[in-house]
Structures are given as C-alpha cells and as structure tokens.
Design a protein around this motif. Structure first.
Motif, mmCIF file in Angstrom:
data_model
loop_
_atom_site.group_PDB
_atom_site.id
_atom_site.type_symbol
_atom_site.label_atom_id
_atom_site.label_comp_id
_atom_site.label_asym_id
_atom_site.label_seq_id
_atom_site.Cartn_x
_atom_site.Cartn_y
_atom_site.Cartn_z
ATOM 1 N N ALA A 234 4.299 10.193 -6.967
ATOM 2 C CA ALA A 234 5.379 10.560 -7.876
ATOM 3 C C ALA A 234 4.884 10.720 -9.315
ATOM 4 C CB ALA A 234 6.492 9.516 -7.821
ATOM 5 N N LEU A 235 3.895 9.963 -9.701
ATOM 6 C CA LEU A 235 3.393 10.005 -11.085
ATOM 7 C C LEU A 235 2.385 11.126 -11.324
ATOM 8 C CD1 LEU A 235 2.870 6.190 -11.766
ATOM 9 C CD2 LEU A 235 4.666 7.653 -12.723
ATOM 10 N N GLU A 236 1.647 11.517 -10.294
ATOM 11 C CA GLU A 236 0.533 12.458 -10.465
ATOM 12 C C GLU A 236 0.946 13.806 -11.034
ATOM 13 O OE1 GLU A 236 -2.883 11.309 -7.251
ATOM 14 O OE2 GLU A 236 -1.144 12.417 -6.512
ATOM 15 N N ASN A 237 2.149 14.263 -10.750
ATOM 16 C CA ASN A 237 2.564 15.586 -11.226
ATOM 17 C C ASN A 237 2.816 15.634 -12.724
ATOM 18 O OD1 ASN A 237 2.480 16.686 -8.660
ATOM 19 N ND2 ASN A 237 4.583 16.098 -8.231
ATOM 20 N N ASP A 238 3.164 14.484 -13.319
ATOM 21 C CA ASP A 238 3.610 14.507 -14.709
ATOM 22 C C ASP A 238 2.748 13.708 -15.681
ATOM 23 O OD1 ASP A 238 6.066 16.080 -14.351
ATOM 24 O OD2 ASP A 238 6.689 14.407 -13.106
ATOM 25 N N LEU A 239 1.874 12.860 -15.177
ATOM 26 C CA LEU A 239 1.044 12.042 -16.063
ATOM 27 C C LEU A 239 -0.430 12.327 -15.800
ATOM 28 C CD1 LEU A 239 2.819 8.564 -15.763
ATOM 29 C CD2 LEU A 239 3.178 10.308 -17.506
ATOM 30 N N ASP A 240 -1.267 12.021 -16.799
ATOM 31 C CA ASP A 240 -2.696 12.217 -16.583
ATOM 32 C C ASP A 240 -3.243 11.075 -15.722
ATOM 33 O OD1 ASP A 240 -3.481 9.995 -18.243
ATOM 34 O OD2 ASP A 240 -3.197 11.256 -20.003
ATOM 35 N N ALA A 241 -4.447 11.253 -15.220
ATOM 36 C CA ALA A 241 -5.033 10.321 -14.252
ATOM 37 C C ALA A 241 -5.153 8.908 -14.824
ATOM 38 C CB ALA A 241 -6.400 10.821 -13.809
ATOM 39 N N ARG A 242 -5.481 8.779 -16.102
ATOM 40 C CA ARG A 242 -5.625 7.457 -16.726
ATOM 41 C C ARG A 242 -4.303 6.707 -16.720
ATOM 42 N NH1 ARG A 242 -4.239 5.469 -21.298
ATOM 43 N NH2 ARG A 242 -3.711 7.485 -22.199
ATOM 44 N N GLU A 243 -3.223 7.383 -17.097
ATOM 45 C CA GLU A 243 -1.910 6.739 -17.127
ATOM 46 C C GLU A 243 -1.431 6.379 -15.720
ATOM 47 O OE1 GLU A 243 0.282 8.480 -21.087
ATOM 48 O OE2 GLU A 243 0.247 9.756 -19.317
ATOM 49 N N VAL A 244 -1.707 7.246 -14.759
ATOM 50 C CA VAL A 244 -1.340 6.943 -13.370
ATOM 51 C C VAL A 244 -2.059 5.683 -12.919
ATOM 52 C CG1 VAL A 244 -1.511 7.733 -10.980
ATOM 53 C CG2 VAL A 244 -0.816 9.342 -12.765
ATOM 54 N N GLN A 245 -3.374 5.613 -13.192
ATOM 55 C CA GLN A 245 -4.167 4.454 -12.769
ATOM 56 C C GLN A 245 -3.692 3.184 -13.464
ATOM 57 O OE1 GLN A 245 -6.181 4.703 -10.242
ATOM 58 N NE2 GLN A 245 -6.475 2.513 -10.297
ATOM 59 N N GLU A 246 -3.363 3.252 -14.763
ATOM 60 C CA GLU A 246 -2.865 2.078 -15.482
ATOM 61 C C GLU A 246 -1.578 1.555 -14.859
ATOM 62 O OE1 GLU A 246 -2.407 3.178 -19.555
ATOM 63 O OE2 GLU A 246 -4.536 3.058 -19.995
ATOM 64 N N ASN A 247 -0.673 2.456 -14.533
ATOM 65 C CA ASN A 247 0.591 2.045 -13.937
ATOM 66 C C ASN A 247 0.408 1.466 -12.540
ATOM 67 O OD1 ASN A 247 3.079 2.647 -15.659
ATOM 68 N ND2 ASN A 247 1.789 4.445 -15.989
ATOM 69 N N LEU A 248 -0.486 2.063 -11.756
ATOM 70 C CA LEU A 248 -0.762 1.527 -10.422
ATOM 71 C C LEU A 248 -1.365 0.131 -10.510
ATOM 72 C CD1 LEU A 248 -2.160 4.671 -8.566
ATOM 73 C CD2 LEU A 248 0.081 3.601 -8.291
ATOM 74 N N GLN A 249 -2.299 -0.067 -11.454
ATOM 75 C CA GLN A 249 -2.897 -1.393 -11.636
ATOM 76 C C GLN A 249 -1.849 -2.416 -12.072
ATOM 77 O OE1 GLN A 249 -6.044 -0.603 -14.427
ATOM 78 N NE2 GLN A 249 -7.472 0.066 -12.843
ATOM 79 N N TYR A 250 -0.955 -1.987 -12.966
ATOM 80 C CA TYR A 250 0.109 -2.879 -13.427
ATOM 81 C C TYR A 250 0.958 -3.352 -12.246
ATOM 82 C CZ TYR A 250 4.599 -4.370 -15.195
ATOM 83 O OH TYR A 250 5.748 -5.079 -15.417
ATOM 84 N N TYR A 251 1.426 -2.420 -11.421
ATOM 85 C CA TYR A 251 2.303 -2.799 -10.319
ATOM 86 C C TYR A 251 1.558 -3.568 -9.230
ATOM 87 C CZ TYR A 251 6.329 -0.708 -12.362
ATOM 88 O OH TYR A 251 7.370 -0.459 -13.208
ATOM 89 N N GLU A 252 0.311 -3.236 -9.001
ATOM 90 C CA GLU A 252 -0.481 -3.988 -8.037
ATOM 91 C C GLU A 252 -0.650 -5.428 -8.512
ATOM 92 O OE1 GLU A 252 -4.502 -3.346 -5.374
ATOM 93 O OE2 GLU A 252 -4.288 -2.233 -7.243
ATOM 94 N N THR B 252 0.833 -1.209 0.000
ATOM 95 C CA THR B 252 0.000 0.000 0.000
ATOM 96 C C THR B 252 0.865 1.256 0.000
ATOM 97 O OG1 THR B 252 -1.663 -1.217 1.243
ATOM 98 C CG2 THR B 252 -1.877 1.178 1.189
ATOM 99 N N GLU B 253 1.882 1.261 0.830
ATOM 100 C CA GLU B 253 2.779 2.422 0.904
ATOM 101 C C GLU B 253 3.550 2.595 -0.410
ATOM 102 O OE1 GLU B 253 6.437 4.119 3.685
ATOM 103 O OE2 GLU B 253 5.465 2.226 4.195
ATOM 104 N N PHE B 254 4.009 1.473 -0.979
ATOM 105 C CA PHE B 254 4.717 1.506 -2.262
ATOM 106 C C PHE B 254 3.834 2.123 -3.341
ATOM 107 C CE2 PHE B 254 5.563 -0.387 -6.385
ATOM 108 C CZ PHE B 254 6.926 -0.190 -6.535
ATOM 109 N N LEU B 255 2.600 1.640 -3.448
ATOM 110 C CA LEU B 255 1.686 2.136 -4.485
ATOM 111 C C LEU B 255 1.323 3.606 -4.251
ATOM 112 C CD1 LEU B 255 -0.606 -1.001 -4.873
ATOM 113 C CD2 LEU B 255 1.126 -0.179 -6.492
ATOM 114 N N GLN B 256 1.197 4.013 -2.992
ATOM 115 C CA GLN B 256 0.881 5.418 -2.695
ATOM 116 C C GLN B 256 2.048 6.324 -3.098
ATOM 117 O OE1 GLN B 256 -2.094 6.683 -1.715
ATOM 118 N NE2 GLN B 256 -1.144 8.642 -2.084
#
Length: 153
Positions: free
Chosen positions: A13-31, A4-8
């Motif tokens: 770190a991603l939110e400043n530079d990527l749009d919400a869709r890309e952030v969510q895709e990457n979080l789902q990938y790593y989860e 949970t801490e890793f994903l947060q």
C-alpha cells in the motif's frame, strides 16, 4: 492475518506513494511496535486487530503531514498514543477507499477511461445509425417525395 502478511500489505500500500526509504522506515516502525507489544504479553493477533487494516494505516501515513516519515515516531520509544486512537478502527465500520488523482498513473488512467467512454459512446451511436440507415433513408425519401407531390396539387 499474521505479522508477515500485515507488513506485506502495508508495504504494498505504501510503495505507490512513498519513496523506498520512507516505506522501509514505516515497516520497521510497525515491526518493532508489534514485537514490543508481544513482549508485553499481548498476543500478535490482538496487536494486529488493534492496528486495524494495513490499507487504512497506509492511507493515513500517506495523507499525514511529512508524507509518512516514521523517524519522528522512532524517537519516542513509548510509541505515543495507541495506534487504535491514531488510526481508524475498521473492524466495525465499512471500509471505504478514496481514489485520489495524486500520482501520474492515476491521472493517466482517468484520462484513458474518459477517452474510452467517449469512443464507446461514438461507436454506439454510429452502430445504431448504421443499423437504422437502411430503414430511415428510404422512409425519409418517401416522406420528402410525398410532401413534394402534395404541394403541386
């Protein structure tokens, strides 16, 4: 650090530079990646140690061609090479954060910093002159008069 801490941290770190869709895709990938590795018998701690620092992962995702689109990775369920090969292993290296001026607020921060430094230098110089003026002005007048009187003789 747990999943949970890793994903947060990765999300932050991603939110400043990527749009919400890309952030969510990457979080789902790593989860999903972490869950798959745990199902294979690897402990969550070992998986997270293999992945390394989420800030480094985010920087690599942001810098990668395609700006971090995780859909390419999701098509391949074998996850390609181990993330420790793709990402830097920061466990044994010094961590270095590169500050880039790729977002408007970073450029604005740099301009603001330069303006503040310039104003600070001007304030310092004027402060020194303000303190020295009561001593320097009479001294300069005395020197001027001494030189003026010295020429008449």
């Amino acid at each position: 650090m747990d999943k949970t801490e890793f994903l947060q941290k990765l999300k932050n770190a991603l939110e400043n530079d990527l749009d919400a869709r890309e952030v969510q895709e990457n979080l789902q990938y790593y989860e999903q990646y972490i869950a798959d590795e745990v199902r294979k018998g690897v402990s969550e701690r070992e998986v997270l140690n293999t992945l390394g620092d989420p800030w480094v992962i985010a920087r690599n995702i942001i810098d990668a061609p395609g700006s971090g689109n995780a859909s390419d990775w999701e098509e391949r369920r074998d996850y390609g090479p181990s993330p420790s090969v793709y990402y830097e292993d920061t466990q044994e290296q010094d961590r270095v954060h590169v500050f880039r001026f790729d977002v408007w607020w970073k450029r604005a921060l740099a301009v603001l910093t330069l303006v503040l430094v310039f104003v600070g230098i001007i304030a310092f110089i004027s402060g020194v002159l303000h303190l020295l003026a009561p001593i320097l002005v009479p001294l300069l007048i005395v020197m001027f008069l001494a030189r003026l009187l010295g020429r008449r003789r």
